[in-house]
Design an enzyme around this catalytic site. Structure first.
Site, PDB file in Angstrom:
ATOM      1  CD  GLU A   1      -1.870   2.248   1.639  1.00 19.46           C
ATOM      2  OE1 GLU A   1      -1.643   3.154   0.794  1.00 19.46           O
ATOM      3  OE2 GLU A   1      -1.890   2.449   2.851  1.00 19.46           O
TER       4      GLU A   1
ATOM      5  CB  CYS B   1      -1.652   7.204   1.323  1.00 21.01           C
ATOM      6  SG  CYS B   1      -2.754   6.020   2.133  1.00 21.01           S
TER       7      CYS B   1
END
Length: 506
Positions: free
Chosen positions: A279, A313
């Protein structure tokens, strides 16, 4: 616990009953257990006695130190995990789930102390830290149940007198490498899935926020995890994770962090052909069409950009606003950004805490200076503050264009980039013009347009008129250089399993 304002907090001040503090929390030498790593069912220091300091990013105060483990300690942790794996995988799913459920209950029981510890070492406002503990706990409960639903399938045979089936089996020993921006939730999202699937886990937290992970390890011990099933190794990640990548007994690695580091881990894991779940970075577009409720869209964009001080993010990094409402949007968005309050996460009025390190501050300043030089307007903020060396003003850059660094690079800080657009196809092309493909946001009242734009966006997740999209049930992840695999939901537990096909003559 120390005084209600939490000033001067250190890990030894916590009272995570039935006892992360007091006589249970300290050994005979009065050393706080969270200053040590957790491996093979024991708290340990580095072989050479070295440690790494952990400081409060708000004021630089020393919180404590943690053991700085090396290659030999890492190898012993792998030995212990390998030894623990057969018995753990043989437990019934509901037996593993019962232990995870105890872990979940303990996390919730100690929510306040865990949140305080997180704010002390990470800096985020205490309210956000409390929310993250709830979020972290939700993954443990979800996967405690989901472990009982790792189904296989029966395949209609294409051969005579054969029965064909497929089952899912745990990968084995897996590594979970977690970031500093969500030090509790990213650990449980990985570890709970792997543990529920029957894997054993070696976790490596960021050296900047290790205490949150170690507190979760203490609660895991109380929950009854057998020795070697769950370890937390602290120290220089380059050394520890490098060893985990090199050792072929590590069958899978889950990492949350930058795309740059993700590439390194892929290369280091290639010789062992490890299963990877990555990720990585994001550069989320936030597209606002002219048919929206303007105040609602402004508030959503503020939250999507400035939560966790922009160190997320999923943060809205490129905010595209239709030209018909652009001027008003800039005015209202800038006013709300200017009203955000900076300060210690322990101050109840704080909206924006400190950034994690000087490198993050420097990148924010670089993006602001570059955009300003190329014609962007700074409508509020624009630089450091007197609050502390790691604080950066909530900043709004209007009239950003594609030539500016902030249009193509992830800022990871409280700097918002606003751009206008007039054409649906053009804004889709601009949103997709990125090496990243994690998250996107679309705000419109036109249902047909919402579907068109959603289908055209190149990313793993889209929020339509909503910025709240995450949770334990959803497959979190991106495409392109935002990563591989998914975390959360059914897909998240499957990342830690391998398919086994069986063909039997009958």
């Amino acid at each position: 616990m120390k005084s209600a304002n939490y000033q001067g907090l250190s890990p030894g001040d916590l009272d995570l009953k039935p006892g992360l503090c007091g006589s249970h929390y300290f050994d005979a030498g009065s050393h706080c257990r969270l200053y040590r790593a957790w491996s093979a069912g024991a708290w340990l220091e580095a072989d050479d006695g070295t440690s790494i300091e952990v400081r409060d990013p708000a004021d630089g105060a020393l919180l404590g130190s943690v053991a700085s483990l090396g290659v030999h300690e890492t190898a012993r942790a792998i030995d212990a995990a390998q030894l623990a794996f057969p018995a753990w995988r043989q437990l019934l799913p509901q037996e593993r789930g019962a232990i995870l459920e105890k872990w979940y209950q303990l996390i919730l029981a100690h929510k306040e102390d865990l949140a305080v510890l997180m704010t002390a070492e990470q800096g985020k406002p205490l309210a956000e830290a409390r929310g993250e503990i709830d979020y972290a706990a939700s993954f443990v409960r979800w996967f405690a149940e989901e472990g009982k639903r790792i189904y296989g399938e029966t395949i209609p045979s294409h051969l005579p007198n054969r029965k064909m089936s497929v089952q899912r089996e745990p990968l084995g020993v897996v590594a979970a490498v977690t970031p500093w921006n969500f030090p509790s939730a990213m650990l449980t999202r990985k570890a709970a899935a792997a543990l529920a699937a029957g894997c054993v886990v070696i976790a490596v937290p960021s050296h900047e926020t290790p205490f949150s992970a170690l507190a979760l390890a203490e609660l895991a011990e109380q929950a009854g995890f057998p020795p070697g099933v769950f370890s937390v190794l602290t120290g220089d990640a380059k050394i520890i994770v490098g060893e985990l990548c090199r050792d072929n007994r590590i069958r899978g690695l889950s990492f949350t962090g930058s795309t740059e580091v993700g590439r390194i881990l892929m290369a280091q894991s290639a010789p062992g052909i490890k299963r990877l779940c990555l990720e990585l970075g994001g550069h989320a577009p936030f597209i606002v069409f002219d048919d929206v409720d303007l105040d609602q869209a402004v508030c959503a964009a503020i939250a999507a950009k400035f939560q966790t001080s922009g160190q997320d993010c999923l943060a809205a990094n490129r905010i595209y606003v239709h030209e018909k409402i652009y001027a008003t949007f800039v005015e209202r968005f800038s006013a709300k950004a200017a009203a955000l309050k900076l300060g210690s996460g322990f101050n109840p009025d704080t909206d924006i805490g400190p950034l994690m390190n000087a490198k993050a501050v420097a990148k924010c300043q670089e993006h602001v200076d570059d955009a300003r030089a190329l014609g962007a307007r700074v409508t509020t903020g624009g630089g450091k503050t007197e609050s502390g060396s790691l604080f950066f003003q909530p900043t709004v850059l209007a009239d950003v264009n594609s030539d500016m660094k902030i249009a193509s690079e992830e800022t990871f800080g409280p700097v918002a980039a606003l751009m206008s657009f007039s054409d649906e196809a053009a804004v889709i092309a601009a949103a997709n013009d990125s090496e990243y493909g994690l998250m996107a946001y679309v705000f419109t009242r036109d249902l047909a347009r919402a579907w068109r734009v959603t289908n055209a966006l190149q990313c793993g997740m889209v929020g339509v008129n909503s910025i709240k999209v995450t949770g334990p049930t959803i497959p979190f992840g991106g495409i392109k250089q935002s990563g591989l695999g998914r975390e959360g939901g059914r897909a998240g537990i499957e990342e830690f399993t391998a398919l086994k096909y069986v063909c039997m003559e009958v």
